[in-house]
Write a protein that holds these residues in place. Sequence first.
Motif, PDB file in Angstrom:
ATOM      1  N   ALA A  17       0.834  -1.206   0.000  1.00 51.84           N
ATOM      2  CA  ALA A  17       0.000   0.000   0.000  1.00 51.84           C
ATOM      3  C   ALA A  17       0.865   1.252   0.000  1.00 51.84           C
ATOM      4  O   ALA A  17       0.623   2.201  -0.759  1.00 51.84           O
ATOM      5  N   ALA A  18       1.880   1.261   0.843  1.00 51.77           N
ATOM      6  CA  ALA A  18       2.758   2.428   0.934  1.00 51.77           C
ATOM      7  C   ALA A  18       3.495   2.661  -0.381  1.00 51.77           C
ATOM      8  O   ALA A  18       3.630   3.811  -0.830  1.00 51.77           O
ATOM      9  N   THR A  19       3.958   1.601  -1.008  1.00 52.36           N
ATOM     10  CA  THR A  19       4.669   1.734  -2.283  1.00 52.36           C
ATOM     11  C   THR A  19       3.765   2.383  -3.320  1.00 52.36           C
ATOM     12  O   THR A  19       4.161   3.331  -4.007  1.00 52.36           O
ATOM     13  N   THR A  20       2.551   1.893  -3.433  1.00 48.74           N
ATOM     14  CA  THR A  20       1.594   2.444  -4.388  1.00 48.74           C
ATOM     15  C   THR A  20       1.312   3.913  -4.104  1.00 48.74           C
ATOM     16  O   THR A  20       1.345   4.747  -5.016  1.00 48.74           O
ATOM     17  N   LEU A  21       1.060   4.230  -2.848  1.00 52.55           N
ATOM     18  CA  LEU A  21       0.698   5.607  -2.494  1.00 52.55           C
ATOM     19  C   LEU A  21       1.881   6.563  -2.589  1.00 52.55           C
ATOM     20  O   LEU A  21       1.734   7.692  -3.084  1.00 52.55           O
ATOM     21  N   PHE A  22       3.058   6.137  -2.132  1.00 53.27           N
ATOM     22  CA  PHE A  22       4.234   7.008  -2.256  1.00 53.27           C
ATOM     23  C   PHE A  22       4.569   7.259  -3.726  1.00 53.27           C
ATOM     24  O   PHE A  22       4.980   8.361  -4.091  1.00 53.27           O
ATOM     25  N   ALA A  23       4.414   6.246  -4.564  1.00 46.70           N
ATOM     26  CA  ALA A  23       4.690   6.415  -5.990  1.00 46.70           C
ATOM     27  C   ALA A  23       3.679   7.368  -6.628  1.00 46.70           C
ATOM     28  O   ALA A  23       4.048   8.193  -7.467  1.00 46.70           O
TER      29      ALA A  23
END
Length: 195
Positions: A17-23
Amino acid sequence: MSAAPSPDASRERILAAATTLFAEYGYDGTSTRRIAAEAQLNMATVAYHVGAKADLYREVMRRAHEAEAALLRDALGEFAALAGAGDPAAAATGLVDRYLDFCLEQPHIPALWMRRWLSDAAEIAELEAAYARPLIDAVRDTVAGALPGARPEDVELTVWTVLWSTHGFCRSGIREQVPRFRAHLRALVLRELGL
């Protein structure tokens, strides 16, 4: 009643989730609350598994770096073999192709770096020195070392040009233009390296 997710499964959901949102939104544009909601976990679970938002961001960037470093180790090995066999042009275009394909297959990685380079997560300054700089140096040194007369500072600018162009292209989402962009990138590298 369904079983609670394992700690490892929860951690991976949080990191995904964090990877998707940070990207997509950058570090500054993503809250821990939003990460928790995306992972379908509560905030306490997120904090327990990954710590603060900065810790989570560092882990996301570490994983992105490890994937990129693994690709470049392999690609630079192939480059060195082709250049050593007397075909530096094929070596250079092969290296460009591998990096472009990697970025197309893992678009979150160029997105994460582009966000950083647009002044995102400015308070987490050590990532360029720890992750980006060693990879840039490895590519510069390998390519410059294989091409007699190549000036390392010129090769480095070519590496940065490929990096910025590829990241920007991958963020654009214009997938039908991949063949044209690939041909353009190859021609650019061959011209800049004098091949």
